[in-house]
Design an enzyme around this catalytic site. Structure first.
Site, PDB file in Angstrom:
ATOM      1  N   GLU A  51       0.814  -1.221   0.000  1.00  0.00           N
ATOM      2  CA  GLU A  51       0.000   0.000   0.000  1.00  0.00           C
ATOM      3  C   GLU A  51       0.845   1.268   0.000  1.00  0.00           C
ATOM      4  OE1 GLU A  51      -0.601  -2.617   1.925  1.00  0.00           O
ATOM      5  OE2 GLU A  51      -2.701  -3.207   1.709  1.00  0.00           O
ATOM      6  N   PHE A 113     -11.905  -7.103  13.965  1.00  0.00           N
ATOM      7  CA  PHE A 113     -10.832  -7.595  13.106  1.00  0.00           C
ATOM      8  C   PHE A 113     -10.455  -6.541  12.064  1.00  0.00           C
ATOM      9  CE2 PHE A 113      -9.457  -9.959   9.235  1.00  0.00           C
ATOM     10  CZ  PHE A 113      -8.221 -10.340   9.724  1.00  0.00           C
ATOM     11  N   GLN A 114      -9.194  -6.248  11.973  1.00  0.00           N
ATOM     12  CA  GLN A 114      -8.644  -5.253  11.046  1.00  0.00           C
ATOM     13  C   GLN A 114      -9.271  -3.873  11.207  1.00  0.00           C
ATOM     14  OE1 GLN A 114      -8.461  -7.057   7.073  1.00  0.00           O
ATOM     15  NE2 GLN A 114      -6.417  -7.808   7.618  1.00  0.00           N
ATOM     16  N   LYS A 163     -17.886  -0.683   5.912  1.00  0.00           N
ATOM     17  CA  LYS A 163     -18.427  -1.649   4.957  1.00  0.00           C
ATOM     18  C   LYS A 163     -19.939  -1.492   4.766  1.00  0.00           C
ATOM     19  CE  LYS A 163     -18.029  -6.476   3.759  1.00  0.00           C
ATOM     20  NZ  LYS A 163     -17.052  -6.935   2.774  1.00  0.00           N
ATOM     21  N   MET A 480      24.099   9.059   2.446  1.00  0.00           N
ATOM     22  CA  MET A 480      23.967  10.399   3.011  1.00  0.00           C
ATOM     23  C   MET A 480      24.237  10.393   4.519  1.00  0.00           C
ATOM     24  SD  MET A 480      23.654  13.467   2.402  1.00  0.00           S
ATOM     25  CE  MET A 480      22.778  14.045   0.965  1.00  0.00           C
TER      26      MET A 480
HETATM   27  C1  TPP Z   1      12.237   5.929   5.268  1.00  0.00           C
HETATM   28  C2  TPP Z   1      13.499   6.612   5.644  1.00  0.00           C
HETATM   29  N1  TPP Z   1      14.292   6.088   6.598  1.00  0.00           N
HETATM   30  C3  TPP Z   1      15.445   6.699   6.933  1.00  0.00           C
HETATM   31  C4  TPP Z   1      15.825   7.861   6.317  1.00  0.00           C
HETATM   32  C5  TPP Z   1      17.115   8.559   6.719  1.00  0.00           C
HETATM   33  N2  TPP Z   1      18.042   8.589   5.577  1.00  0.00           N
HETATM   34  C6  TPP Z   1      18.190   9.694   4.815  1.00  0.00           C
HETATM   35  S1  TPP Z   1      19.241   9.457   3.548  1.00  0.00           S
HETATM   36  C7  TPP Z   1      19.559   7.889   4.016  1.00  0.00           C
HETATM   37  C8  TPP Z   1      20.507   7.031   3.235  1.00  0.00           C
HETATM   38  C9  TPP Z   1      19.967   6.637   1.936  1.00  0.00           C
HETATM   39  O1  TPP Z   1      20.770   5.613   1.419  1.00  0.00           O
HETATM   40  P1  TPP Z   1      20.691   5.199  -0.098  1.00  0.00           P
HETATM   41  O2  TPP Z   1      19.306   5.013  -0.518  1.00  0.00           O
HETATM   42  O3  TPP Z   1      21.607   4.059  -0.325  1.00  0.00           O
HETATM   43  O4  TPP Z   1      21.182   6.496  -0.855  1.00  0.00           O
HETATM   44  P2  TPP Z   1      22.588   7.256  -0.894  1.00  0.00           P
HETATM   45  O5  TPP Z   1      22.535   8.335   0.129  1.00  0.00           O
HETATM   46  O6  TPP Z   1      23.647   6.250  -0.634  1.00  0.00           O
HETATM   47  O7  TPP Z   1      22.600   7.795  -2.276  1.00  0.00           O
HETATM   48  C10 TPP Z   1      18.839   7.559   5.166  1.00  0.00           C
HETATM   49  C11 TPP Z   1      18.928   6.268   5.859  1.00  0.00           C
HETATM   50  C12 TPP Z   1      14.947   8.385   5.350  1.00  0.00           C
HETATM   51  N3  TPP Z   1      15.206   9.528   4.721  1.00  0.00           N
HETATM   52  N4  TPP Z   1      13.818   7.743   5.008  1.00  0.00           N
END
Ligand code: TPP
Lengths: 566, 161
Positions: A51, A113-114, A163, A480
């Site tokens: 979803e 449920f749900q 529903k 990042m």
């Molecule tokens: C759902 C979610 N969880 C955690 C983060 C925190 N976060 C920001 S950038 C990042 C790293 C992303 O890694 P990747 O997709 O491998 O991309 P890269 O930065 O290596 O290009 C994280 C964990 C986020 N933005 N979104």
């Protein structure tokens, strides 16, 4: 008037609202509406694999097309799985209607449920939401939901459908237009304020237009360009604003903020007038707020009054549709006697200064032999696609490199989760964009972390025959976060190093798609060329320099002039 | 500064929760909150006492107005207004203090609304300052329980000469 069932009302309302496609996933509490849609047969239903994928796809569809994205999911876990997608759309003001099934009204509150209180859960991340308790109210609620989602500052609206309401009967009165006494999105900007803004523009010697996503939402890109060109004012954009003004234009300063260009951040810091349009002075843009644009007067146009004076003090607020506000401002310019040469003359020194900054520190990276530089991949992609692709991104370094090195000339060609920064957004968003524009090239620029958050939608792309291209910039890191650790945590790479990454080429193949991989710089062009040429969904994996960083960078909480450069 | 806001909202389920959610979600303060029907059954009035600098109050009013269910927000503190709150105070009233409690009620025009062999329940209505004074004076005698309504307010009608 003949009575109609709730489920048929939903189908009928969707048709009247011009809905062509719905993204969703079925379940016991929504089965009736899926059935009614199937019997009717006019609206395309895209069955996703999660979803969350449905919500991002609807969001991508909405961002690419400007229409309302629609989702349909079941109660309980189906509903809770939409929360991240709803919050993503809310933060970026994306029009969306999400319909969730709910247990019968008689069971609500019984831990049936749900059963989950999805209206309670999503209250803070929807523009508005409804629990329909009586089928009689359903037509008006459907009408209101679409109206609220797309008008004013757009946003997601959720409708929870028990529903028994879906199966109950009532008269279907569906007005063409509605008016809500408590909801009056302001449209007409105050002409007096526009005149005051123009007076400031005339006095300014170092003006900058700071354009955000609101310009794109309002369809105000032409008016923005007219203002910039007629007054010779440079334009910088937020991540959400990229494409609002041509990235290749002589007056474009590219993106500003945490990973913005040196030139854009210097322009803001030294400007004497900032004309903010559909942007909200977010902390990623302003950096340390006390040090932000201390020399500038500020004109702020936004349709949402809460955005104005929220983070910075504004000299001339203009509340209203920024397309109309810009149009009026351009009129003011035209009616005045200042000639084009005079405008150029006035801003010449400033534009020269900006040029000098840009030459001193252009967006830039170091080529190194033997390793693939992600920036090079994006540059090449830009070249090969002639800048014509719809680009979606995941979140992290991949997103910032895409924003820096692909040049966006048209609005609605960069789809990226700005406000919430949702990893896993890009790929399902690409599905939505490709549904909206079957003939356009849609490319998701991903990291190896993010792509795994909604990789299951490969099946959806295959099933719908959507020729989406996925570029995975694989650094085997949550890049990042790793970059922050490198810079601010003594290189302690806590929980950011992937000891195991799957074989993305094989994953593509397992779904019946095509995969290519480049591990050396000399393979990049070839993989891109082959990947873009191949029919159907394609994964292109690039083994990039593992510890490459995104620069410039303004460390969180620092002034935007304190940029770390390459 | 302390502000009393009068918020007219659509009488729909969830409207109150949207408003309180807005305050908690954005870290605004609520000192008191009072909700009741108006003459128009489709609208309710919510009287909300909050505090913050001008910047925050402006945001609060704008954010409230942004809610789809909010019809109108009035900052009654902007002009001339009347403000009232009611408290019910159950105070110890044993042989030696009974008379004293009654005397105070008399001075402050409070009403005794319930009597037991050991307590009086006193009703006091007025501006916040009056409630404060009564509570302070009754405290040494021994307050067993207090409930308060929260503030309600109304703008004063302009007086024509
Ligand atoms: C759902 C979610 N969880 C955690 C983060 C925190 N976060 C920001 S950038 C990042 C790293 C992303 O890694 P990747 O997709 O491998 O991309 P890269 O930065 O290596 O290009 C994280 C964990 C986020 N933005 N979104």
């Amino acid at each position: 008037m003949a009575k109609m069932t709730g489920k048929d009302m939903v189908v009928e309302a969707l048709k009247r609202e011009g809905v062509e496609v719905i993204f969703g996933f079925p379940g016991g509490a929504i089965i009736d509406i899926n059935d009614a849609l199937e019997k009717d047969g006019t609206i395309k239903f895209v069955l996703v694999r999660h979803e969350q994928g449905a919500t991002h796809a609807a969001d991508g569809y909405a961002r690419a097309s400007g229409k309302v994205g629609v989702c349909l999911v079941t109660s309980g876990p189906g509903a809770t799985n939409t929360v991240t997608g709803i919050a993503t759309a809310y933060m970026d003001s994306i029009p969306m209607v999400v319909m969730t099934g709910q247990v019968p009204t008689a069971l609500i509150g019984n831990d049936a449920f749900q059963e989950v209180d999805i209206v309670g859960i999503t209250r803070p991340c929807t523009k508005h939401n409804f629990l329909v308790k009586d089928v009689k109210d359903l037509p008006m609620i459907l009408k209101e939901a679409f109206y609220i989602a797309r008008s004013g500052r757009p946003g997601p609206v959720l409708i929870d459908l028990p529903k028994d309401v879906q199966n109950g009967k009532a008269e279907f009165n569906y007005p063409d237009e509605i008016h809500l006494r408590s909801y009056n999105p302001v449209f007409e900007p105050h002409i007096k304020q526009v005149r005051r803004a123009y007076r400031l523009i005339k006095k300014a010697r170092k003006p900058v237009i700071y354009a955000g996503g609101g310009v794109i939402i309002a369809g105000a890109h032409n008016e923005l360009r007219a203002l910039a060109e007629s007054t010779q004012t440079p334009v910088t954009m937020t991540l959400m604003g990229l494409g609002a003004f041509p990235g290749t234009h002589r007056l474009s300063l590219n993106m500003l903020g945490m990973h913005g260009s040196y030139c854009a951040n210097m322009a803001m810091a030294n400007s004497d007038l900032i004309i903010a349009v559909g942007a909200r002075f977010d902390d990623r843009v302003t950096g340390k707020i006390e040090a932000f644009a201390t020399k500038a007067k500020i004109v702020h146009m936004d349709i949402d009054p809460t955005s104005i004076q929220k983070n910075v003090k504004v000299d001339v607020p203009i509340v209203g549709d920024c397309r109309i506000a810009l149009e009026k401002l351009v009129e003011a310019v035209r009616e005045d006697s200042v000639t084009a040469e005079e405008w150029s003359e006035r801003h010449r020194g400033w534009l020269e200064q900006l040029d000098a900054w840009n030459k001193r520190h252009p967006l830039h990276y170091k080529q190194e032999s033997g390793v693939i530089k992600p920036q090079y991949v994006i540059e090449k992609l830009y070249e090969m696609t002639k800048g014509k692709a719809i680009i979606t991104t995941e979140v992290g370094q991949n997103q910032m490199w895409a924003a820096q090195f692909y040049k966006f000339d048209e609005p609605r060609t960069l789809l990226s989760s700005g406000g919430l920064g949702t990893m896993g957004y890009g790929f399902p968003a690409a599905i939505g964009a490709q549904m909206a524009f079957p003939d356009k090239l849609v490319v998701d620029i991903a990291g190896d972390g993010s792509i795994q958050m909604n990789i299951q939608e490969m099946a959806t792309a295959m099933e719908q025959r959507l020729p989406i291209k996925i570029i995975i910039l694989n650094n085997q890191f949550l890049g990042m976060v790793r970059q922050w650790q490198e810079l601010f945590y003594d290189r302690r790479y806590a929980a950011t190093k992937f000891e195991m990454t799957p074989d993305f080429v094989k994953i593509a193949e397992a779904y019946g798609a095509t995969g290519f991989r480049a591990t050396k710089p000399e393979e990049v062009d070839d993989v891109l060329a082959k990947g873009l040429e191949t029919d159907g969904p394609v994964v292109m994996e690039f083994a990039i320099a593992r510890e490459e960083g995104v620069f410039p960078m303004v460390p969180a909480g620092k002034a935007t002039t304190e940029m770390l450069l390459v | 500064m302390r502000h009393t806001l009068s918020v007219l909202v659509e009488n729909t389920p969830g409207a109150l929760s949207r408003i309180t959610g807005l305050f908690s979600g954005r870290g605004f303060n609520i000192e008191s909150l009072c909700v009741a029907a108006t003459l128009d059954p489709t609208l309710s009035t919510l009287t909300l006492v909050t505090y913050g600098d001008d910047f925050i109050i402006e945001q609060i009013i704008k954010q409230l107005n942004r809610l789809v269910d909010v019809y109108k927000v009035i900052d009654v503190t902007e002009g001339e207004f009347v403000e009232r709150e009611m408290a019910l105070i159950k105070v110890k009233a044993e042989a030696e203090t009974r008379a004293e409690v009654l005397r105070m009620c008399d001075i402050f025009r409070c009403k005794v609304v319930d009597v037991s062999s050991k307590t009086y329940t006193v009703e006091v209505t007025g501006p916040k300052s009056k409630l404060k004074a009564v509570i302070e004076l009754l405290t040494p005698i021994g307050i067993k329980e207090i409930t308060r309504t929260g503030t309600i307010a109304m703008i004063r009608e302009k007086k024509t000469v």
